[in-house]
Scaffold this motif. Structure first.
Motif, PDB file in Angstrom:
ATOM      1  N   LEU A  42      -1.920  -7.051  -7.855  1.00 42.82           N
ATOM      2  CA  LEU A  42      -0.418  -7.236  -7.671  1.00 42.82           C
ATOM      3  C   LEU A  42      -0.147  -8.668  -8.007  1.00 42.82           C
ATOM      4  O   LEU A  42      -1.139  -9.476  -8.058  1.00 42.82           O
ATOM      5  N   ARG A  89       0.808  -1.178  -0.151  1.00 43.62           N
ATOM      6  CA  ARG A  89      -0.088   0.063  -0.006  1.00 43.62           C
ATOM      7  C   ARG A  89       0.679   1.253   0.227  1.00 43.62           C
ATOM      8  O   ARG A  89       0.447   2.163  -0.427  1.00 43.62           O
ATOM      9  N   PRO A  98       2.306  -2.099  -7.203  1.00 45.28           N
ATOM     10  CA  PRO A  98       0.717  -2.383  -7.491  1.00 45.28           C
ATOM     11  C   PRO A  98       0.018  -1.530  -8.113  1.00 45.28           C
ATOM     12  O   PRO A  98       0.196  -0.130  -8.336  1.00 45.28           O
ATOM     13  N   LYS A 116      -9.251  -0.724  -5.284  1.00 48.43           N
ATOM     14  CA  LYS A 116      -8.269  -1.989  -4.799  1.00 48.43           C
ATOM     15  C   LYS A 116      -7.152  -1.848  -5.637  1.00 48.43           C
ATOM     16  O   LYS A 116      -6.757  -1.172  -6.406  1.00 48.43           O
ATOM     17  N   LEU A 117      -6.244  -2.651  -5.180  1.00 49.41           N
ATOM     18  CA  LEU A 117      -4.606  -2.761  -5.443  1.00 49.41           C
ATOM     19  C   LEU A 117      -4.668  -4.086  -6.334  1.00 49.41           C
ATOM     20  O   LEU A 117      -5.272  -5.210  -5.708  1.00 49.41           O
ATOM     21  N   GLN A 165      -7.312  -0.881  -0.958  1.00 49.81           N
ATOM     22  CA  GLN A 165      -6.229   0.025  -0.929  1.00 49.81           C
ATOM     23  C   GLN A 165      -6.349   0.539   0.222  1.00 49.81           C
ATOM     24  O   GLN A 165      -5.014   1.023   0.673  1.00 49.81           O
ATOM     25  N   THR A 194      -3.557   0.329  -9.144  1.00 46.67           N
ATOM     26  CA  THR A 194      -4.824   0.728  -8.654  1.00 46.67           C
ATOM     27  C   THR A 194      -6.173   0.512  -9.617  1.00 46.67           C
ATOM     28  O   THR A 194      -5.781   0.842 -10.792  1.00 46.67           O
TER      29      THR A 194
END
Length: 159
Positions: A61, A22, A33, A58-59, A82, A35
């Motif tokens: 990854l 984050r 990551p 959200k992320l 996130q 977004t």
């Protein structure tokens, strides 16, 4: 140890790792990551193991749920809220796991290698029993649950 007596604990990814991601840390592929906005109900956060609400950020990854690269250290896409959330640690699976259709479950030895005979494809409603059965084996250190797309969901250990 009988499967019915095997207690377990379910854990989301470690908080320290989620916080690092984050804060702009790199994923398993060395990238920041991405977004994105969650759409629909298929966006589970791998830290709190709750579904990310439609419209929330959200992320996205690459995640490798192993401490180091090795032949059995699978890497795949996952989502994280996130915003900060509380790590899931409980003696039961989140209720929505019953809707995984199907799910992949397999045991790993203390060396982080797959214990081949443990791999199963099961309906989500059978995940808890499958985890107990696999963890009843002395050669299994922990279990991973993955989606039908092979995306890591969580780690399950003896409780």
């Amino acid at each position: 140890m009988q499967a019915a007596q095997t207690r377990f604990i379910v854990r989301g990814i470690p908080t320290e790792h989620a916080q690092a991601l984050r804060s702009g840390g790199h994923d398993a592929h060395g990238q920041a990551p991405l977004t994105s906005v969650a759409r629909g109900l298929g966006n589970p956060c791998r830290h709190c193991l709750q579904l990310i609400a439609d419209g929330d950020t959200k992320l996205v990854l690459a995640y490798r749920p192993f401490s180091a690269p090795q032949p059995y250290a699978e890497t795949g896409p996952v989502f994280l809220h996130q915003a900060d959330c509380e790590r899931y640690e409980a003696d039961h699976l989140p209720a929505w796991f019953a809707h995984l259709a199907p799910a992949l479950v397999r045991g790993y030895g203390a060396n982080d290698w797959i214990v081949y005979e443990t791999g199963r494809v099961v309906p989500g409603a059978e995940l808890a029993d499958a985890c107990r059965s696999i963890l009843a084996r002395e050669d299994v250190a922990y279990v991973h649950i993955r989606s039908k797309f092979n995306c890591f969901q969580c780690r399950v250990e003896r409780g």
